[in-house]
Structure formats: C-alpha cells, structure tokens
Design an enzyme around this catalytic site. Structure first.
Site, mmCIF file in Angstrom:
data_model
loop_
_atom_site.group_PDB
_atom_site.id
_atom_site.type_symbol
_atom_site.label_atom_id
_atom_site.label_comp_id
_atom_site.label_asym_id
_atom_site.label_seq_id
_atom_site.Cartn_x
_atom_site.Cartn_y
_atom_site.Cartn_z
ATOM 1 N N GLU A 1 0.824 -1.213 0.000
ATOM 2 C CA GLU A 1 0.000 0.000 0.000
ATOM 3 C C GLU A 1 0.858 1.264 0.000
ATOM 4 O O GLU A 1 0.432 2.304 -0.514
ATOM 5 C CB GLU A 1 -0.959 -0.013 1.193
ATOM 6 C CG GLU A 1 -1.939 -1.173 1.207
ATOM 7 C CD GLU A 1 -2.749 -1.315 -0.081
ATOM 8 O OE1 GLU A 1 -3.033 -0.275 -0.721
ATOM 9 O OE2 GLU A 1 -3.090 -2.454 -0.442
ATOM 10 N N GLU B 1 -0.934 -0.225 -9.796
ATOM 11 C CA GLU B 1 -0.523 -1.518 -9.251
ATOM 12 C C GLU B 1 0.954 -1.777 -9.513
ATOM 13 O O GLU B 1 1.611 -2.475 -8.737
ATOM 14 C CB GLU B 1 -1.378 -2.643 -9.835
ATOM 15 C CG GLU B 1 -2.849 -2.592 -9.435
ATOM 16 C CD GLU B 1 -3.067 -2.664 -7.937
ATOM 17 O OE1 GLU B 1 -2.172 -3.135 -7.208
ATOM 18 O OE2 GLU B 1 -4.157 -2.239 -7.486
#
Length: 495
Positions: A265, A294
């Site tokens: 994250e 991503e």
C-alpha cells in the site's frame, strides 16, 4: 473566461466532492460501526448523485465542444487535461442518475454483508446482494458499451485502465498461462531440493508490527504530514494526494503478512503523494490508471522488498523487533521465507509466481458473470473448479475461495486484470531504474531509497495522466507493456 478555464473550475469542484467521498469511504471501511451502514450508504449515494449531476450538466457538453475548437491555444498538459475531461464526461453521461444511485446503495450494502458473510463462511448470506450488484453492473456495462462502441467488458475496463482491451489482456495472459505452470513445477522442485524455510514462531504484538511498518514507510519517503496508516478488513489505499489514507491488517502470530501489505500500500501511496501539485483537482493530474498504480505497489512489495539487497537492509530491523535467536532467525532463512513459493488459496498472500494465476482465474470468471454465462449462485463451484485447473488446489471453504475479495461486492468488475498488468509493468520499470542507477543495489542495502524514489517520481509519478500507459512505459523503459521483463525476473530470482 474561456471555455477551457470554465471547465477547469468545474472539474476542480468535482475533485473536491471526490475528496469528500474518499474520506467517507475510508471511514466506512476502517472505523464505522455496523449500525451506521445504512446512514452512510445514504450519504455516499447522495454525493454520488450530486457528482453525476455536475458531470452531466447540460452546458458541459457545449463547453467541451468549444474548448476543443480552440485546442491550438492550449499547452500539451492542457490538451491532455481536455482529453481526460471528455473521457470522464463520456463515462458519466452514458449513465442516468437512478442507476448511479442504485449502484452506490447496492455496493455499500453488499460490502457490509460481505464482511460478516466472509467471516462466517456463509455464501448464502451474500448471494442476494451480490446478485443485485452483478445485475446493476451488467446494466452499467450495457449502457456504456452502447455509448462507447466497445464490448461491455471493455467499457468497464476503461474505467480502471483507459484504452486497454480484453483482447490485449488475453494476449498477455495467454503467454503467462503457457509459461507459468511448468515454471511453477520447476521452482517447487528446486525449493524442495534446497530445503524449505523455518517459520518464525511466536506472538508479535500489533503495536510492534505497526512500528516496524511505519519505519519502512518512513525510509521509503512516505509523508506522514499528508497521510496515515490504519487497519481494515482488506488492505487498501484511499483519500486524496494531500491526504493519503492506507490500511493494512495484522495477525499476531505472523508479522510477514502485515509488513508486505503495508509495503504494497505504501507503493500506491507514494504514487499519489508524488502526483504533480500544479495539476491537483484536474483529471490530467490523476494517476494514469490502475495498471500503473498496481505497478508501483508491486514494485515496492515484490521487486524491491523481496530483493536480496532490501532483505539485507530489513533483516536487522526485523530481528531486533521480532527475533528470538532461534534457528529461524538467520538471513538465509529470512530470504527463503520471502522467496517461498506455494500453491495457496489467497490472492493477497500469494507469491510472485502464483499470483498471476489467481488473477487469470478472476479475469475468466468475472467475464462469465458479466455476460451471464455464469450465474452468481454457481460462482463457488466454478471458482473451485478453475482454481484446481490453474493451481491444483481447491479451497475448503468459500471464505478461502470466492468470498476472499471485496472487489465484486464493491461492483469492481474489470479491475482484477490490472494487478497482473501492474506486475508486468513493475518488472519493466524496476529493470529500467536499475539500468539508470548503477549502484542501486548498494543504495537499497544501506536503506537509501531516495535515488529509486526520485527516478520513479520523475519517470512515472509526475507524468500523471498526461500520456497513456504505454507512452509512459515507452519513455521510461524503452518499450510498451509486455511480459518478457517479468518472465526474465522470475527466472532470475527463483531458478
């Protein structure tokens, strides 16, 4: 005031509304009591309708037309901004307010039901609400398909990865599907010969795990003046660039899960924090798409944090926080731990080798859900069958199977492929950064991440949405998105 300037002001107001929704969503997922779900669903549905009204105001189309007629007076960034404004308007104008409100309510309610249904392994509890979400998503796909002249799946995919197509994904995934099964067998054979890791045993208090996670985040350059770390059922990053909220989850008998979740994250969060400040509140200032997003999380979690130089940096920190002097606490064992490959059930816990197979599974199933070839009621059986074909394991419960992810309850059909597209891009980007920074391994081992982060900021983050994903990758790495760098990386690390 020119038409373009008027549009800038309008989109800035929409971005402010987006920020409010992002904060409410973070609160919804992290700290809101179950009893507040209905009221929060009402709030988020209303804000969604208000934004939709702003996006589809009758005069907006005329302003876009007028600004596009005067495009020669705009800078390259302004031209890109105008293109993104038009794309956003097309997505919004294709859908009526009733469908927007219905989807917002249905997904909010389904997410809350998913939490308890997953915990109690009761797919039957989730089924009615998930059927409603899938039905509404099918309607959304149908209207956008007609408006854009795209297939229903491509119309949804464009929300997450602009310009990408189902055909492009199939091409990339077919190469992985041909390579990975045999490669996985080779890796597991080698792993058996080399000897598996010894799992560190003990209880690792959550405050200690959080402290180590915060230390890594600080070293990587996360700005805590503009963000924070919290806990949720499913790790995610939200908020806005000036107020980035990321979450992780903890298990007291396993510190590895939370740390890798936090690092993953953090990659997302750094991308958000490094977006160009001069374009805050404008579509061109947003992250390009979820494939690049991503790529940044997987670059940090997989390419960087499982590399030998990073593990040499991290080893004394982990030993100091969690070590007990046993056989598990050697560097070689730590390396085996973080390079371990296995046929597991859970996507978020999967290693680099098996992870793409988890995504291919979801890509195939969500397309079948969308076109009606797979009924929601038949999802558990289809999931188990496909998982066995791809990974040769079958989950013993639906909680470990089709209910493990929040994406489909949240209506995010078309999102899953971006995880593996991101893994492919991450390998390309990290190789390019390594080529550009000759002493990168030495810098990483010392815990000096600024050279890498500066390179990423310049070549990826600050480009925002001024270029397409392939254009950004072409400038940064010398080629458009492909799978070869990822395959080369797997061979180098695991064989």
């Amino acid at each position: 005031m020119s038409a373009y300037e008027d549009l800038q002001n309008r989109f800035a107001r929409m971005a402010t509304l987006d920020g409010a929704v992002a904060t409410l969503s973070w609160d919804y997922a992290t700290m809101m009591p179950n009893g507040g779900a209905e009221a929060r669903s009402d709030q988020m549905a209303l804000l969604g309708v208000l934004k939709h009204e702003m996006q589809t105001a009758p005069e907006l189309s005329d302003l876009l037309d007028e600004a596009e007629e005067d495009v020669r007076s705009l800078s390259n960034w302004q031209k890109a901004n105008l293109q993104e404004m038009r794309r956003n308007w097309r997505h919004a104008s294709a859908v009526d307010a009733d469908l927007v409100e219905a989807l917002s309510r249905a997904t909010s309610e389904c997410e809350m039901i998913w939490r308890s249904a997953r915990q109690e392994n009761r797919f039957s509890d989730l089924l009615p609400s998930l059927e409603e979400v899938v039905s509404l998503t099918q309607k959304l796909a149908a209207v956008k398909s007609e408006a854009f002249g795209l297939s229903p799946y491509d119309a949804l995919l464009d929300q997450y990865e602009p310009g990408c197509t189902e055909q492009k994904i199939e091409t990339l995934f077919s190469g992985l599907k041909a390579f990975l099964p045999n490669f996985l067998d080779q890796v597991l054979d080698k792993q058996d010969k080399d000897g598996t890791y010894i799992k560190p045993k003990g209880m690792y208090p959550i405050p200690n795990q959080k402290e180590v996670g915060l230390e890594f985040m600080t070293a990587l350059g996360f700005d805590f003046n503009h963000g924070r770390l919290d806990i949720s059922h499913h790790p995610f990053t939200g908020g806005i660039p000036d107020d980035v909220r990321l979450t992780t989850r903890y298990e007291e008998d396993d510190f590895t899960q939370s740390l890798m979740g936090t690092l993953h994250e953090t990659g997302h969060a750094l991308y958000e924090q490094h977006l160009p400040k001069e374009w805050r509140g404008q579509p061109v200032g947003d992250a390009r798409g979820m494939a690049l997003h991503e790529s940044q999380s997987l670059l940090v979690e997989m390419q960087l944090s499982r590399s030998e130089p990073f593990l040499r940096y991290a080893y004394p920190i982990l030993e100091r926080a969690f070590g007990n002097g046993g056989d598990a606490w050697t560097f070689d064992n730590l390396k085996k731990l973080y390079h371990h490959v296995e046929r597991g059930f859970i996507r978020v816990d999967a290693d680099e080798v098996t992870y793409p197979l988890h995504i291919i599974l979801r890509f195939d199933l969500e397309r079948a859900l969308l076109d009606g070839g797979l009924k929601v009621a038949d999802l558990p059986g289809a999931w188990n069958d496909e998982m066995y074909k791809l990974l040769r394991v079958s989950p013993p419960t639906d909680s470990l199977g089709c209910m493990q992810d929040i994406h489909w309850p949240g209506g995010a059909i078309g999102y899953f492929p971006t995880y593996t597209l991101g893994a492919l891009a991450a390998a390309q980007i990290f190789k390019a950064a390594s080529d550009a920074i000759p002493d990168l391994d030495q810098q990483i081992e010392k815990g000096s991440f600024q050279p890498l982060m500066n390179w990423l900021k310049t070549n990826i983050h600050e480009k925002a949405s001024s270029l397409t994903t392939d254009e950004i990758l072409l400038e940064a790495t010398g080629s458009e998105l492909g799978s070869q760098a990822f395959i080369d990386h797997l061979i180098s690390r695991y064989l």
